[in-house]
Design a protein around this motif. Structure first.
Motif, short mmCIF file in Angstrom:
data_model
loop_
_atom_site.label_atom_id
_atom_site.label_comp_id
_atom_site.label_asym_id
_atom_site.label_seq_id
_atom_site.Cartn_x
_atom_site.Cartn_y
_atom_site.Cartn_z
N LYS A 1 114.56 71.00 69.37
CA LYS A 1 115.47 70.02 68.76
C LYS A 1 115.80 70.42 67.33
O LYS A 1 116.92 70.30 66.87
CB LYS A 1 114.76 68.66 68.68
CG LYS A 1 114.99 67.75 69.83
CD LYS A 1 114.51 66.36 69.39
CE LYS A 1 114.16 65.52 70.59
NZ LYS A 1 113.88 64.13 70.21
N GLY A 2 114.77 70.87 66.61
CA GLY A 2 114.94 71.20 65.20
C GLY A 2 115.22 72.68 64.95
O GLY A 2 115.16 73.13 63.81
N GLY A 3 115.48 73.42 66.01
CA GLY A 3 115.83 74.83 65.86
C GLY A 3 114.71 75.68 65.28
O GLY A 3 113.52 75.35 65.41
N ALA A 4 115.08 76.76 64.62
CA ALA A 4 114.09 77.70 64.09
C ALA A 4 113.33 77.10 62.92
O ALA A 4 112.15 77.42 62.72
CB ALA A 4 114.78 79.00 63.66
N GLN A 5 113.98 76.24 62.14
CA GLN A 5 113.25 75.60 61.03
C GLN A 5 111.98 74.94 61.56
O GLN A 5 110.91 75.09 61.00
CB GLN A 5 114.11 74.52 60.38
CG GLN A 5 115.19 74.98 59.44
CD GLN A 5 115.67 73.80 58.60
OE1 GLN A 5 115.34 73.71 57.43
NE2 GLN A 5 116.42 72.90 59.20
N GLU A 6 112.14 74.22 62.67
CA GLU A 6 111.01 73.52 63.27
C GLU A 6 110.05 74.51 63.94
O GLU A 6 108.84 74.45 63.74
CB GLU A 6 111.56 72.54 64.30
CG GLU A 6 110.56 71.66 65.00
CD GLU A 6 111.27 70.80 66.03
OE1 GLU A 6 111.45 69.60 65.76
OE2 GLU A 6 111.68 71.32 67.09
N ILE B 1 109.52 76.27 58.67
CA ILE B 1 110.07 76.68 57.38
C ILE B 1 111.28 75.80 57.08
O ILE B 1 112.11 75.58 57.95
CB ILE B 1 110.59 78.14 57.44
CG1 ILE B 1 109.48 79.11 57.77
CG2 ILE B 1 111.33 78.52 56.15
CD1 ILE B 1 108.89 79.82 56.59
N ASP B 2 111.39 75.33 55.84
CA ASP B 2 112.59 74.60 55.44
C ASP B 2 113.59 75.57 54.81
O ASP B 2 113.26 76.27 53.86
CB ASP B 2 112.24 73.53 54.39
CG ASP B 2 111.59 72.32 55.04
OD1 ASP B 2 111.67 72.20 56.28
OD2 ASP B 2 110.99 71.52 54.30
N ALA B 3 114.81 75.59 55.36
CA ALA B 3 115.87 76.38 54.74
C ALA B 3 116.66 75.47 53.80
O ALA B 3 116.49 74.26 53.83
CB ALA B 3 116.78 76.96 55.81
N ASP B 4 117.51 76.06 52.95
CA ASP B 4 118.31 75.24 52.04
C ASP B 4 119.67 74.87 52.64
O ASP B 4 120.18 73.78 52.41
CB ASP B 4 118.50 75.98 50.71
CG ASP B 4 117.17 76.20 50.01
OD1 ASP B 4 116.43 75.21 49.84
OD2 ASP B 4 116.87 77.35 49.66
N ILE B 5 120.27 75.83 53.35
CA ILE B 5 121.51 75.53 54.10
C ILE B 5 121.30 76.06 55.51
O ILE B 5 120.73 77.15 55.70
CB ILE B 5 122.75 76.19 53.46
CG1 ILE B 5 122.90 75.80 51.98
CG2 ILE B 5 124.01 75.80 54.23
CD1 ILE B 5 124.14 76.37 51.30
N VAL B 6 121.72 75.27 56.49
CA VAL B 6 121.54 75.68 57.89
C VAL B 6 122.91 75.69 58.56
O VAL B 6 123.71 74.76 58.39
CB VAL B 6 120.62 74.69 58.64
CG1 VAL B 6 120.30 75.21 60.04
CG2 VAL B 6 119.34 74.47 57.86
N MET B 7 123.19 76.77 59.31
CA MET B 7 124.46 76.87 60.01
C MET B 7 124.26 76.77 61.52
O MET B 7 123.30 77.30 62.05
CB MET B 7 125.13 78.22 59.69
CG MET B 7 125.54 78.35 58.23
SD MET B 7 124.15 78.80 57.17
CE MET B 7 124.21 80.56 57.32
N PHE B 8 125.22 76.09 62.15
CA PHE B 8 125.15 75.89 63.59
C PHE B 8 126.42 76.39 64.27
O PHE B 8 127.45 76.59 63.64
CB PHE B 8 124.96 74.40 63.92
CG PHE B 8 123.72 73.81 63.34
CD1 PHE B 8 122.49 74.00 63.95
CD2 PHE B 8 123.78 73.07 62.16
CE1 PHE B 8 121.34 73.46 63.40
CE2 PHE B 8 122.62 72.52 61.61
CZ PHE B 8 121.41 72.72 62.23
N GLY B 9 126.32 76.52 65.58
CA GLY B 9 127.45 76.86 66.43
C GLY B 9 126.94 76.79 67.85
O GLY B 9 125.91 76.17 68.11
#
Ligand SMILES: *Cc1c(COP(=O)(O)O)cnc(C)c1O
Length: 426
Positions: free
Chosen positions: A249-254, A258-266
């Motif tokens: 659900k939370g992608g790679a951050q989860e 690791i918390d990223a500062d900007i996350v891009m989706f597609g």
């Protein structure tokens, strides 16, 4: 002839479309031969214009987590289409999808929708530059962030500090702001940061790479990047176009904590329609127009068909998070099966896997970055690809692409796939 109609359609397409395709990998240049043309698809299967059936391992390059023509998505798209396809005026469904995405993904407050992953990455870098007031970015050789100029840079010989353009049309002016490092090489990144003190806006990467095969970051590397960004006032940009809503659900951050500062989706966020997005904490997103000065816009951005498809897709994921375990198990099963057959055949190979992403490399040494990925034996890959295609299994037509499993794949599909490898003349 098995591919007769596809072949005729390709010949016709080439008259009017460059190379006969609207995205280069589709043309089979890396594997030879001619592409198949698809007539329809359902669940785990593609059907071509010659009525051949294929077990599909690319899922439109990732979006179709539950398989093709997924009922909840189709139903929503049809309903929305009847009420008008685009207005260029706000609609409620945009906020519904935004809220759902923000609830599912850690560490983001606001999200802006665009029409592709390319747009998402391009806009995110502009935002990072506008926010930090710095021009340079660090990217990793072999990571793909769409086809905008700043990202079409690869290391030429000796081009460690300054990237050299690897597509005509990308200017030296653009290339000089993109610094290149090797994936999983933290020391290389440290050296770049040292040599470009206070000039770097951020580091962009695929947190689990999928465009040079599937490559998993080492813990030391990914945590090191986070620390370095925090210390040096750079932003960490996770390109989750592939991994977002696929690794969890939370992608790679989860998945990587690791918390990223900007996350891009597609990809998955559009449920099979053209959608991209970028997201961050409010503090950063406040710099984006119309709240702030960093400009970004789109005539068809947030249109109700795309938003409806994305909302239906994310809702299904939100309500059925066990899909990720199911996919990971299937991928592990496939991994074991492929490894067994290739070992029996005495073919040198490496298999990389994370969640529902997997890639098979015909080489001796572990694949950890672009250089090691490039060492794969392409002749073997070609035979493997066409051997599988002829037996009704559609694999990515390039050794540098990850497979994307979809949950419509049954264990019997996986067994047929493994069986087909036995019949390949590698
Ligand atoms: C596919 C992809 C993109 C580009 O997305 P498009 O929708 O094709 O423009 C960007 N980054 C990554 C990691 C991707 O896999």
């Amino acid at each position: 002839m098995r591919y007769q109609r596809s072949s005729a359609l390709f010949a016709e397409a080439k008259k009017y479309i460059p190379g006969g395709v609207n995205s280069p990998v589709r043309a089979f240049k890396a594997v030879g031969g001619e592409p198949i043309f698809i007539k329809k698809a359902k669940g785990a299967y593609l059907y071509d214009e010659d009525d051949n059936r294929y077990i599909d391992y690319i899922a439109s390059w990732g979006p179709l987590l539950f398989g093709h023509a997924f009922e909840p998505v189709i139903k929503t798209v049809v309903e929305k289409a009847k009420k008008g396809t685009s207005f260029g005026i706000p609609t409620e469904i945009e906020t519904q999808l935004a809220k759902l995405a923000v609830d599912m993904v850690p560490n983001i407050d606001k999200i802006r929708f665009v029409n592709s992953g390319t747009e998402a990455c391009m806009s995110a870098v502009r935002l990072a530059r506008g926010y930090t007031g710095k021009d340079k970015i660090i990217k990793f050789t072999g990571c793909y962030h769409g086809h905008s100029d700043a990202f079409l840079i690869q290391a030429g010989s000796g081009a460690v500090t300054f990237g050299s353009p690897n597509s005509p049309g990308v200017t030296q002016g653009t290339a000089k702001d993109t610094l290149l490092a090797d994936y999983n090489d933290l020391e290389g990144v440290r050296a770049l940061v040292e040599a470009n003190k206070d000039e770097i806006a951020g580091i962009i990467l695929e947190p689990v790479a999928g465009n040079m095969g599937c490559i998993v970051p080492t813990k030391e590397f990914i945590h090191g990047l986070r620390e370095l960004c925090t210390q040096e006032g750079m932003l960490l940009l996770f390109d989750e176009v592939m991994t977002g809503f696929r690794l969890g659900k939370g992608g790679a951050q989860e998945a990587l904590a690791i918390d990223a500062d900007i996350v891009m989706f597609g990809k998955v966020i559009g449920g099979g329609l053209p959608v991209g997005a970028f997201a961050a904490k409010t503090e950063i997103m406040a710099h984006l127009a119309p709240d702030g000065p960093v400009y970004q816009a789109g005539t068809l951005s947030g249109n109700p068909l795309a938003m409806g498809a994305g909302f239906a897709m994310l809702s299904e994921i939100d309500q059925n998070p066990e899909v990720f375990q199911s996919l990971a198990k299937k991928t592990e099963y496939l991994h074991k099966g492929i490894a067994e057959v290739l070992t029996q055949k005495g073919i040198a190979h490496q298999i990389n896997r994370f969640g529902s992403m997997i890639s098979v490399h015909f080489c001796e040494d572990p694949v950890v970055d672009f250089a090691s990925s490039s060492k794969g034996n392409n002749d073997t890959f070609k035979k493997y690809f066409h051997g599988m295609l002829d037996q009704g299994v559609y694999l990515p037509p390039s050794a540098f692409e990850s497979y994307f499993l979809n949950d419509a794949l049954s264990y019997s599909d996986l067994d047929s796939t493994i069986e087909a490898i036995k019949n390949c003349d590698l």
